[in-house]
Design a protein around this motif. Structure first.
Motif, PDB file in Angstrom:
ATOM      1  N   GLY A 174       0.806  -1.226   0.000  1.00 15.45           N
ATOM      2  CA  GLY A 174       0.000   0.000   0.000  1.00 15.45           C
ATOM      3  C   GLY A 174       0.836   1.271   0.000  1.00 15.45           C
ATOM      4  O   GLY A 174       0.314   2.352   0.292  1.00 15.45           O
ATOM      5  N   ASP A 175       2.110   1.165  -0.353  1.00 19.09           N
ATOM      6  CA  ASP A 175       3.021   2.308  -0.282  1.00 19.09           C
ATOM      7  C   ASP A 175       2.932   3.173  -1.549  1.00 19.09           C
ATOM      8  O   ASP A 175       3.282   2.718  -2.636  1.00 19.09           O
ATOM      9  N   ASP A 228      -3.857 -14.559  -3.334  1.00 19.16           N
ATOM     10  CA  ASP A 228      -2.934 -13.439  -3.097  1.00 19.16           C
ATOM     11  C   ASP A 228      -3.720 -12.135  -3.142  1.00 19.16           C
ATOM     12  O   ASP A 228      -3.985 -11.591  -4.209  1.00 19.16           O
ATOM     13  N   PHE A 229      -4.071 -11.625  -1.977  1.00 20.31           N
ATOM     14  CA  PHE A 229      -4.894 -10.419  -1.901  1.00 20.31           C
ATOM     15  C   PHE A 229      -4.068  -9.136  -1.866  1.00 20.31           C
ATOM     16  O   PHE A 229      -4.621  -8.043  -1.817  1.00 20.31           O
ATOM     17  N   THR A 230      -2.729  -9.269  -1.907  1.00 18.88           N
ATOM     18  CA  THR A 230      -1.900  -8.057  -1.962  1.00 18.88           C
ATOM     19  C   THR A 230      -2.108  -7.315  -3.267  1.00 18.88           C
ATOM     20  O   THR A 230      -1.950  -6.098  -3.325  1.00 18.88           O
ATOM     21  N   ARG A 231      -2.480  -8.029  -4.320  1.00 16.38           N
ATOM     22  CA  ARG A 231      -2.694  -7.377  -5.623  1.00 16.38           C
ATOM     23  C   ARG A 231      -3.903  -6.459  -5.560  1.00 16.38           C
ATOM     24  O   ARG A 231      -3.844  -5.297  -5.997  1.00 16.38           O
ATOM     25  N   ALA A 232      -5.006  -6.973  -5.036  1.00 22.07           N
ATOM     26  CA  ALA A 232      -6.211  -6.155  -4.923  1.00 22.07           C
ATOM     27  C   ALA A 232      -5.995  -5.009  -3.941  1.00 22.07           C
ATOM     28  O   ALA A 232      -6.467  -3.887  -4.164  1.00 22.07           O
ATOM     29  N   TYR A 233      -5.253  -5.280  -2.872  1.00 24.19           N
ATOM     30  CA  TYR A 233      -4.979  -4.235  -1.884  1.00 24.19           C
ATOM     31  C   TYR A 233      -4.160  -3.106  -2.508  1.00 24.19           C
ATOM     32  O   TYR A 233      -4.461  -1.921  -2.313  1.00 24.19           O
ATOM     33  N   ALA A 234      -3.128  -3.468  -3.263  1.00 22.84           N
ATOM     34  CA  ALA A 234      -2.287  -2.456  -3.912  1.00 22.84           C
ATOM     35  C   ALA A 234      -3.104  -1.610  -4.879  1.00 22.84           C
ATOM     36  O   ALA A 234      -2.953  -0.377  -4.937  1.00 22.84           O
ATOM     37  N   THR A 235      -3.975  -2.249  -5.634  1.00 18.17           N
ATOM     38  CA  THR A 235      -4.832  -1.506  -6.562  1.00 18.17           C
ATOM     39  C   THR A 235      -5.745  -0.546  -5.806  1.00 18.17           C
ATOM     40  O   THR A 235      -5.899   0.626  -6.190  1.00 18.17           O
ATOM     41  N   GLU A 250     -10.014   3.470 -11.568  1.00 17.53           N
ATOM     42  CA  GLU A 250      -9.799   2.077 -11.975  1.00 17.53           C
ATOM     43  C   GLU A 250     -10.286   1.819 -13.396  1.00 17.53           C
ATOM     44  O   GLU A 250      -9.788   0.915 -14.072  1.00 17.53           O
ATOM     45  N   GLU A 251     -11.251   2.596 -13.861  1.00 13.92           N
ATOM     46  CA  GLU A 251     -11.717   2.455 -15.240  1.00 13.92           C
ATOM     47  C   GLU A 251     -10.782   3.152 -16.226  1.00 13.92           C
ATOM     48  O   GLU A 251     -10.766   2.818 -17.411  1.00 13.92           O
ATOM     49  N   VAL A 254      -7.276   3.688 -15.586  1.00 17.85           N
ATOM     50  CA  VAL A 254      -5.884   3.280 -15.425  1.00 17.85           C
ATOM     51  C   VAL A 254      -5.819   1.760 -15.333  1.00 17.85           C
ATOM     52  O   VAL A 254      -6.606   1.142 -14.611  1.00 17.85           O
ATOM     53  N   ALA A 255      -4.889   1.158 -16.047  1.00 22.33           N
ATOM     54  CA  ALA A 255      -4.688  -0.295 -15.950  1.00 22.33           C
ATOM     55  C   ALA A 255      -3.738  -0.572 -14.796  1.00 22.33           C
ATOM     56  O   ALA A 255      -2.598  -0.083 -14.783  1.00 22.33           O
ATOM     57  N   PHE A 256      -4.201  -1.339 -13.816  1.00 17.01           N
ATOM     58  CA  PHE A 256      -3.380  -1.722 -12.674  1.00 17.01           C
ATOM     59  C   PHE A 256      -3.021  -3.200 -12.814  1.00 17.01           C
ATOM     60  O   PHE A 256      -3.888  -4.063 -12.677  1.00 17.01           O
ATOM     61  N   VAL A 257      -1.770  -3.479 -13.085  1.00 14.02           N
ATOM     62  CA  VAL A 257      -1.310  -4.859 -13.254  1.00 14.02           C
ATOM     63  C   VAL A 257      -0.313  -5.172 -12.145  1.00 14.02           C
ATOM     64  O   VAL A 257       0.711  -4.494 -12.003  1.00 14.02           O
ATOM     65  N   TRP A 258      -0.628  -6.182 -11.366  1.00 16.86           N
ATOM     66  CA  TRP A 258       0.249  -6.597 -10.275  1.00 16.86           C
ATOM     67  C   TRP A 258       0.551  -8.080 -10.387  1.00 16.86           C
ATOM     68  O   TRP A 258      -0.326  -8.877 -10.716  1.00 16.86           O
ATOM     69  N   SER A 259       1.767  -8.440 -10.071  1.00 21.45           N
ATOM     70  CA  SER A 259       2.169  -9.842  -9.974  1.00 21.45           C
ATOM     71  C   SER A 259       2.663 -10.080  -8.562  1.00 21.45           C
ATOM     72  O   SER A 259       3.532  -9.354  -8.067  1.00 21.45           O
ATOM     73  N   GLY A 260       2.119 -11.076  -7.908  1.00 22.40           N
ATOM     74  CA  GLY A 260       2.555 -11.402  -6.566  1.00 22.40           C
ATOM     75  C   GLY A 260       3.771 -12.308  -6.585  1.00 22.40           C
ATOM     76  O   GLY A 260       3.966 -13.086  -7.517  1.00 22.40           O
ATOM     77  N   GLY A 261       4.588 -12.211  -5.560  1.00 20.54           N
ATOM     78  CA  GLY A 261       5.753 -13.080  -5.439  1.00 20.54           C
ATOM     79  C   GLY A 261       7.050 -12.348  -5.691  1.00 20.54           C
ATOM     80  O   GLY A 261       7.413 -12.112  -6.838  1.00 20.54           O
ATOM     81  N   CYS A 262       7.747 -11.958  -4.616  1.00 17.71           N
ATOM     82  CA  CYS A 262       9.052 -11.295  -4.736  1.00 17.71           C
ATOM     83  C   CYS A 262      10.128 -12.209  -4.152  1.00 17.71           C
ATOM     84  O   CYS A 262      10.837 -11.855  -3.211  1.00 17.71           O
ATOM     85  N   GLU A 263      10.227 -13.391  -4.703  1.00 17.17           N
ATOM     86  CA  GLU A 263      11.184 -14.369  -4.210  1.00 17.17           C
ATOM     87  C   GLU A 263      12.622 -13.952  -4.547  1.00 17.17           C
ATOM     88  O   GLU A 263      12.870 -13.236  -5.504  1.00 17.17           O
ATOM     89  N   GLY A 264      13.557 -14.451  -3.739  1.00 15.55           N
ATOM     90  CA  GLY A 264      14.967 -14.170  -4.014  1.00 15.55           C
ATOM     91  C   GLY A 264      15.276 -12.696  -3.931  1.00 15.55           C
ATOM     92  O   GLY A 264      14.915 -12.017  -2.966  1.00 15.55           O
ATOM     93  N   VAL A 265      15.914 -12.168  -4.962  1.00 15.06           N
ATOM     94  CA  VAL A 265      16.330 -10.760  -4.955  1.00 15.06           C
ATOM     95  C   VAL A 265      15.273  -9.817  -5.517  1.00 15.06           C
ATOM     96  O   VAL A 265      15.466  -8.599  -5.522  1.00 15.06           O
ATOM     97  N   LEU A 266      14.158 -10.347  -6.023  1.00 14.02           N
ATOM     98  CA  LEU A 266      13.134  -9.477  -6.608  1.00 14.02           C
ATOM     99  C   LEU A 266      12.646  -8.465  -5.579  1.00 14.02           C
ATOM    100  O   LEU A 266      12.338  -8.812  -4.442  1.00 14.02           O
ATOM    101  N   SER A 267      12.560  -7.218  -5.985  1.00 14.45           N
ATOM    102  CA  SER A 267      12.198  -6.145  -5.072  1.00 14.45           C
ATOM    103  C   SER A 267      10.791  -5.636  -5.359  1.00 14.45           C
ATOM    104  O   SER A 267      10.446  -5.371  -6.516  1.00 14.45           O
TER     105      SER A 267
END
Length: 366
Positions: free
Chosen positions: A14-15, A48-55, A74-75, A77-90
């Motif tokens: 949510g940042d 994974d509800f972090t995507r909906a929360y971020a949007t 929301e109508e 702007v396209a909000f595309v989120w992918s969950g999962g920041c494994e390893g070094v992904l930030s």
């Protein structure tokens, strides 16, 4: 048109602090924001509800500075989120702006352009089936018209669409309709596959007659070389973002793409950077790395779990899903070249490049 690319770090889903700073400084006009593509630290699964929360949080913030309701944002702007920041992904978000300024760069070069399109809402029984593929194909077609370019100019098509939820499955069954699968997590493969074939259909990469319900997520000889598709329970329609180099654009960026032959294909990463116009010898130096505005890739487990003749546990690990393994591996590979871990890596490559491969695209400043 002029496209802006702003890659921003996020402390949590949510940042909006980094975006707020750019808006308040005047560097970004919030009214020109047309799309965001980001990574959250959720699990990347159906729950994974972090995507909906971020949007929700981002839309609420933009509603205040755009003087619109959150729904209008929301109508628009396209909000595309992918969950999962494994390893070094930030965790991060890349914010895209578009200004419709007079056409054409002064030197006549083709530069970064993008078009955001949406499909209609889908019923649960349409998810992962031909109906979804055809609607995505139509959306890509509208984007090509908007951009004034041909299929050969397209380097990346990001599609985010719905997957099946327990509520959606129950709704379909209550109406006597059958869904493609009753497993929400399994539905991701069908949803990603259908939307990828929609891209391939629009760009002439596959024949219309070949795109059938039976082929989706099954006949992987059918594919697009530029599609990158994801699915989430937070959507009911598909958001389609087409990235191309167009003579109509005045943007200070170019986009290029390549294919990763496997999860350790360093040459493929470099090929995408070079295709976008980055010049370097062995690997990018600090100056060249500073020109890399964004990298988008998909990740996949090696066919049969074997990577260049050696066994991996990606497909046999009962504790960690293979998508999480592959995202971590590919993220580290790309970061080793870019020097920046704010990389968009999404799992699952159904009909996105040939089996075992994965698409990668890069945006580079001129």
């Amino acid at each position: 048109m002029r496209i802006g690319v702003h890659r921003l770090a996020m402390a949590h889903p949510g940042d909006v602090a980094a975006l707020r700073a750019l808006v308040e400084s005047g560097e970004i006009d919030p009214g020109t924001i047309v799309a965001t593509i980001g990574k959250t630290e959720g699990n990347g699964g159906a729950n994974d509800f972090t995507r909906a929360y971020a949007t929700t949080i981002l839309a609420q913030y933009l509603s205040t500075v755009r003087k619109q309701s959150a729904r209008e944002v929301e109508e628009g702007v396209a909000f595309v989120w992918s969950g999962g920041c494994e390893g070094v992904l930030s965790p991060h978000v890349t914010v895209f702006t578009r200004e419709d300024v007079p056409d054409g760069a002064p030197d006549g070069t083709k530069r970064l352009a993008l078009s955001v399109q949406r499909t209609r809402d889908f019923r649960p029984e349409e998810v992962g089936r031909v109906a979804e593929a055809r609607e995505v194909a139509a959306a890509v077609g509208r984007a090509l018209t908007d951009l004034g370019c041909g299929a050969e100019d397209v380097h990346y098509v990001q599609v985010k669409g719905p997957l099946l939820t327990p509520a959606g499955i129950a709704d379909a069954h209550a109406r006597g309709a059958e869904v493609v699968t009753t497993d929400p997590n399994r539905s991701k493969a069908y949803a990603r596959g259908a939307t990828a074939l929609g891209v391939a259909l629009a760009l002439g990469e596959v024949a219309a007659a070949a795109v059938t319900d039976d082929a989706i997520a099954t006949d992987l000889s059918l594919y697009s070389t530029v599609a990158s598709t994801s699915a989430g329970g937070e959507l009911t329609a598909c958001e389609v973002i087409v990235f191309a180099n167009s003579a109509r654009a005045t943007s200070p960026f170019r986009i290029g793409h390549a294919a990763l032959s496997d999860a350790i294909d360093l040459a493929g990463v470099r090929a995408a950077l070079r295709d976008a116009g980055l010049e370097f010898d062995c690997e990018p130096g600090e100056s060249a790395r500073g020109r890399i505005a964004a990298v988008f890739a998909k990740a996949e487990a090696p066919v049969g779990g074997m990577l260049r003749g050696q066994r991996t546990t990606m497909l046999s690990d009962a504790d960690i899903n293979y998508e999480r393994h592959s995202r971590a591996a590919v993220g580290a590979l790309i970061a080793s070249q870019t020097g920046d871990s704010r990389i968009f890596v999404s799992g699952g490559t159904e009909h996105q490049t040939p089996p075992g491969q994965a698409p990668i695209a890069a945006i580079v400043a001129l």
